[in-house]
Design an enzyme around this catalytic site. Structure first.
Site, PDB file in Angstrom:
ATOM      1  N   THR B 141       0.997  -1.044   0.130  1.00 26.78           N
ATOM      2  CA  THR B 141      -0.041   0.069   0.089  1.00 26.78           C
ATOM      3  C   THR B 141       0.818   1.380  -0.051  1.00 26.78           C
ATOM      4  OG1 THR B 141      -1.366  -1.156   1.456  1.00 26.78           O
ATOM      5  CG2 THR B 141      -1.985   1.349   1.174  1.00 26.78           C
ATOM      6  N   ARG B 169     -12.744  -8.671  -1.384  1.00 28.64           N
ATOM      7  CA  ARG B 169     -11.899  -8.551  -0.153  1.00 28.64           C
ATOM      8  C   ARG B 169     -11.462  -7.179   0.134  1.00 28.64           C
ATOM      9  NH1 ARG B 169      -6.284  -6.772   1.263  1.00 28.64           N
ATOM     10  NH2 ARG B 169      -5.985  -7.535   3.055  1.00 28.64           N
ATOM     11  N   GLY B 171      -9.199  -4.809   2.617  1.00 32.71           N
ATOM     12  CA  GLY B 171      -8.023  -4.944   3.693  1.00 32.71           C
ATOM     13  C   GLY B 171      -8.330  -3.687   4.622  1.00 32.71           C
ATOM     14  N   ASP B 172      -7.128  -3.386   5.419  1.00 30.44           N
ATOM     15  CA  ASP B 172      -7.204  -2.163   6.223  1.00 30.44           C
ATOM     16  C   ASP B 172      -7.097  -0.857   5.702  1.00 30.44           C
ATOM     17  OD1 ASP B 172      -4.482  -2.869   5.419  1.00 30.44           O
ATOM     18  OD2 ASP B 172      -3.924  -1.041   6.722  1.00 30.44           O
ATOM     19  N   THR B 192       0.694  -0.772   6.657  1.00 27.28           N
ATOM     20  CA  THR B 192       0.546  -1.532   5.544  1.00 27.28           C
ATOM     21  C   THR B 192       0.930  -2.798   5.776  1.00 27.28           C
ATOM     22  OG1 THR B 192       1.581  -1.600   3.384  1.00 27.28           O
ATOM     23  CG2 THR B 192       3.079  -0.520   5.019  1.00 27.28           C
TER      24      THR B 192
END
Lengths: 301, 301
Positions: B141, B169, B171-172, B192
């Site tokens: 990221t 999906r 992610g954060d 990341t």
């Protein structure tokens, strides 16, 4: 809205069943009841007239977390969220991908727009100022937190989100740390209200963090909410409605709100459910058990 | 990967431009460069061979937050995220709804699958164990945090997520408090690595929270990461790669990682950029400025 579901869930805990069974039972009860118009079947439509649902589950033993974002036509989003909480990767799924997972794994599909939802949408003012959207008055996200006899804690949440939201809009519900957080070493917390304002302060994580520092659960709820509202005021931001609930590892409960009254349900040590109210009077929070007159006035029955 | 973008962004700050311009410039530089294969154009495809992107922006003055989740065919997801951060509602959009917003508001569309991404996908082992997916080794990221001459702080992040992730999906990256957090009164942080493991600890919010308690920025990064890794170990969970960066209100920086080496870029008080490395040796974190030999070894040039 959670009284019947929580009563059924508490009965499972009384039989020494694991916390996930109690939480799924309670959340599914609300998802399946079309009279609870902000969750599951018969939920509040978005600006396009579609019911888009968010749900999440967190296991406080493993910190396993699962969630679905902006899904349509899934009868029980909380079941898919719980399923996903067992994975180490791909736990939070959005949109088409989340729906494909649900279909491929045999979850029951259903058109979630009831006649009642459709009428509510058709009669609504679609020109409403989107910047002033508020959480549904009577009841909003269903948030269930709990602890079983082994001490395992967990949290499950489910919602259709803000009425007339923009399609694809995501609130705090499926966002770990904002809509929910659970850690069996500390406690768990959940939030409901205007998700955008809840997310700005990661309220569920913040409450759990204060408990971790030794702050009691009620003070953690009130302090987190007050600090956040003060911070938003310093930003010149007028917060929408926000209510939080929490439980510590000993089973003590806390709640706080910026609304005049926020009813919630607690199962006592004998697994009997009682209605409580968090009330905010002039910025001061307190919790009480309402009498019948108060409840009649509140529900308008 | 962020060196050129950060250099361009820092030049704007030197001219007394606002922080959002610097952050957008830096993130877009990485999104547009197909050689940075984990962000924007030429990103890492999901299990279906499609590039699905997540991006978010947070304004530390207003706590305004915008994000897009699982979007396809948008040239610069960070621009849409920044746009959404100006709203009070409907700030975080997923999937089709997010793409509709981008189309309706004139954001440039582009097929984000480069020939290079397609080849990488075609040559990949689709039978890979999803539970062992790792963040892309070289760079993952793009996370940009900053402060302008007026003291305003902000954060922008963008990614294509884990290679061969399940479609949908998340992610954060687009999750406030996990992938990013910014509060101009305190500081900002970003993360990341394996998003699922970052989200379990709301790492960006946690770092900012420690800074708010008076902990210095580097200690806040290391303490947050160490405490989280210890908690995951007690869960029996073997964490994937996690790296964090942070900046306090005075412009001091911090970073921590559970990898052997995590390079990042910092613009100094004269707006000149330097490469730093956070390194984890046997659980101990430190930061150093690498020499040319170190960099040659790292990049393999």
């Amino acid at each position: 809205m959670s009284f019947d579901g929580l009563t059924a869930g508490a009965a499972l805990l009384a039989e020494n069943q694991p916390v996930h069974k109690a939480i799924l039972t309670a959340v599914k009860n609300v998802e399946d009841n079309q009279n609870y118009v902000s969750v599951g079947y018969g939920g509040l439509p978005n600006l396009d007239g579609e019911v888009e649902l968010d749900a999440a589950y967190m296991d406080g033993d493993t910190l396993g977390f699962g969630g679905v974002i902006s899904v349509k036509d899934i009868k029980n989003p909380i079941e898919v969220a719980y399923d996903l909480s067992h994975y180490k990767r791909n736990c939070l799924l959005a949109g088409e991908g989340a729906m494909a997972y649900a279909r491929q794994n045999g979850y029951e599909l259903k058109n979630m727009l009831s006649e009642q939802s459709r009428s509510r949408y058709e009669e609504s003012d679609k020109q409403v100022n989107a910047e002033l959207l508020e959480a549904y008055g009577g009841h909003d996200t269903v948030c269930v937190i709990g602890k079983d006899q082994r001490g395992s804690m967990a949290c499950g949440v489910s919602t259709s989100g803000l009425f007339l939201k923009r399609p694809g809009r995501v609130g705090d519900t499926p966002i770990i740390g904002s809509g929910l957080y659970a850690d069996s070493e500390i406690g768990c917390a959940a939030a409901t209200g205007v998700g955008e304002d809840i997310m700005k302060g990661c309220l569920s994580y913040s409450i759990t963090g204060l408990m971790h520092q030794g702050v009691d659960v009620q003070t953690a709820c009130v302090t987190t909410l007050d600090n956040h509202l003060n911070r938003l005021t310093r930003c010149g931001h007028n917060a929408g409605s926000i209510s939080v609930i929490a439980m510590d590892q000993q089973g003590h409960i806390g709640a706080a709100t910026n609304k005049a009254a926020f009813p919630f349900v607690v199962a006592d040590e004998n697994h009997v459910c009682h209605i409580y109210v968090a009330a905010n009077e002039g910025g001061k929070n307190n919790i009480f058990r309402p009498n019948d007159i108060w409840l009649k006035n509140y529900t308008g029955d």
